[in-house]
Design an enzyme around this catalytic site. Structure first.
Site, PDB file in Angstrom:
ATOM      1  N   SER A   1      -3.764  11.513  -1.344  1.00  0.00           N
ATOM      2  CA  SER A   1      -2.785  11.245  -0.295  1.00  0.00           C
ATOM      3  C   SER A   1      -2.580   9.736  -0.253  1.00  0.00           C
ATOM      4  CB  SER A   1      -3.284  11.754   1.058  1.00  0.00           C
ATOM      5  OG  SER A   1      -2.322  11.526   2.059  1.00  0.00           O
ATOM      6  N   CYS A   2      -1.329   9.308  -0.121  1.00  0.00           N
ATOM      7  CA  CYS A   2      -1.039   7.917  -0.420  1.00  0.00           C
ATOM      8  C   CYS A   2       0.017   7.335   0.503  1.00  0.00           C
ATOM      9  CB  CYS A   2      -0.553   7.801  -1.871  1.00  0.00           C
ATOM     10  SG  CYS A   2      -1.484   8.764  -3.061  1.00  0.00           S
ATOM     11  N   GLY A   3       0.334   6.073   0.275  1.00  0.00           N
ATOM     12  CA  GLY A   3       1.425   5.405   0.960  1.00  0.00           C
ATOM     13  C   GLY A   3       2.463   4.946  -0.052  1.00  0.00           C
TER      14      GLY A   3
ATOM     15  N   ARG B   1      -3.265   3.511   4.325  1.00  0.00           N
ATOM     16  CA  ARG B   1      -2.855   4.631   3.489  1.00  0.00           C
ATOM     17  C   ARG B   1      -3.586   4.633   2.154  1.00  0.00           C
ATOM     18  NH1 ARG B   1      -1.235   8.680   5.830  1.00  0.00           N
ATOM     19  NH2 ARG B   1      -0.295   9.413   3.889  1.00  0.00           N
TER      20      ARG B   1
ATOM     21  N   ASN C   1       3.544  10.617  -2.415  1.00  0.00           N
ATOM     22  CA  ASN C   1       2.566  10.845  -1.363  1.00  0.00           C
ATOM     23  C   ASN C   1       2.572  12.334  -1.042  1.00  0.00           C
ATOM     24  OD1 ASN C   1       0.861  10.743   0.923  1.00  0.00           O
ATOM     25  ND2 ASN C   1       2.659  10.596   2.233  1.00  0.00           N
TER      26      ASN C   1
END
Length: 422
Positions: A28-30, A59, A266
């Site tokens: 999970s990311c930004g 993030r 994301n």
């Protein structure tokens, strides 16, 4: 307590063992984006991108060392004026006009003998594909200035840039396809070379005449101090995409940082295994004239060790290089929920209905930013589970993220706060 012996010091996923299965890797990311919609390059866009990425620390993830990140990176439209100066200074070479040459950021093995072997194979394949090798440049990095943690330093590959000029008389699109074939060929050959003990450290961040990717096993705030190119005032571009990685139940590494070669992501693609199987099955039936007799050399389109994001990126790249536009490729891969959309335009509905016979949706909660080097595109999953907001301001900037552009007193001017993907 982790004594360092079990850290992912090499590339690729660890082997399946106990309860761990690399097939279950997710993150999970930004994601952030800045682009001048008029196509005007500037270094200010780089400063804005650095601001966005630095504000996405929440993030991104860290290991047991606070200064070893899960990954951060930046994708930019190729800064031609910068590389023309670099080629003269570092390579004593004159580059062709924009579109007539490519620059690639390549992760190479730490061992000098194996790096030399990799370069020799790459140089030979460039010549076999009738393109012109300009030279190699060591990318200037500063792990001390960036305060890169011990685990990231131990895993750090040698980072070099490959410069290739296009053969006479070919178009930029044909050149891009030649670069694709070159990358596929040498990656497969070197990864399968049993004489290379560090073959998995070979990774091509990007190799293109349109875009270039700088990334690594870094925190968002470390990215710009680590890569000296990014803070050079001559480094100007019209488009920047940034990414901060949070490997929630995965292993971090230099190669799994994003952006990928054309997109950053994301979320999770929940249909990944089915999508991959479908692509593998279709490779025997794919027909296209654009790759000529080289079509088989690009298979498999999706490598076995690709993540969900990397797999999506690989298919997007194939669709783009096969002649589809960015918008068409994205709409094929992530269609809207069109079946019961009663107010949708008939021509749009017909497009989705036709494309559904060619490809299944890449489905799951996702926010994506994508580019082909000229256009930028943002996409959401069909249910809006990973929302991303954007704005176009008075400076002709398309922005997703948080940008502070202040005057000498630090007052906010043209400030934009856009909700990040949640």
């Amino acid at each position: 307590m982790n004594d360092g012996r079990h850290l992912p010091l090499k590339f690729g996923y660890p082997e399946k063992t106990g309860l761990y299965d690399p097939a279950m890797e997710k993150d999970s990311c930004g994601v952030g984006l800045v682009a001048n919609i008029k196509g005007q390059p500037s270094h200010q866009i780089m400063l804005d991108a650095h601001h966005i990425n630095s504000r996405m620390g929440h993030r991104g993830g860290c290991g047991f060392e606070a200064n070893t990140g899960d990954g951060a990176g930046i994708l930019v439209a190729l800064p031609h004026s910068f590389f023309q100066k670099i080629a003269k200074l570092d390579l004593d070479a004159e580059l062709p006009a924009a579109g007539g040459y490519a620059v690639g950021n390549i992760f190479l093995p730490q061992l000098e003998a194996e790096r030399a072997r990799c370069r020799a194979v790459i140089d030979a394949i460039v010549a076999e594909e009738n393109q012109v090798l300009v030279g190699w440049r060591e990318v200037p990095v500063d792990a001390d200035a960036a305060d890169v943690g011990p685990a990231a330093r131990m895993a750090q590959p040698r980072i070099e840039q490959l410069f290739i000029a296009a053969a006479d008389g070919i178009s930029q699109e044909s050149f891009e396809r030649a670069l694709y074939i070159i990358r596929k060929r040498f990656t497969r050959q070197l990864r399968n070379d049993e004489s290379l003990t560090e073959a998995k450290q070979l990774y091509v961040c990007s190799l293109s005449s349109k875009v270039i990717v700088y990334k690594g096993m870094l925190t968002p705030g470390q990215l710009f101090p680590f890569y000296k190119d990014l803070t050079n005032p001559d480094f100007e571009t019209h488009m920047v995409m940034v990414h901060s990685r949070f490997s929630t139940n995965t292993f971090p590494s230099w190669d799994r940082a994003q952006p990928n070669r054309f997109m950053s992501h994301n979320g999770e693609i929940n249909t990944l295994r089915g999508n991959m199987n479908s692509m593998f099955a279709r490779e025997g039936k794919i027909q296209t004239d654009v790759f000529g007799d080289k079509l088989s050399s690009i298979f498999p389109i999706i490598e076995n060790d690709f993540s969900d994001s990397g797999s999506f990126d690989a298919v997007l790249e194939f669709l783009l290089l096969s002649g589809r536009s960015l918008a068409e490729a994205v709409m094929m891969m992530i269609p809207e929920a069109w079946q019961k959309h009663n107010t949708m335009d008939d021509s749009k509905r017909a497009f989705y209905e036709y494309q559904s016979t060619l490809m299944e949706p890449w489905d799951g909660p996702a926010a994506l930013a994508m580019t082909d080097g000229r256009w930028v595109c943002g996409g959401l999953d069909r249910n809006g589970l990973r929302p991303m907001r954007y704005v176009v301001n008075g400076d002709n900037l398309l922005i997703a993220g948080v940008v502070r552009r202040g005057d000498a007193d630090g007052a906010l001017a043209n400030a934009v706060h856009v909700a990040e993907a949640q």
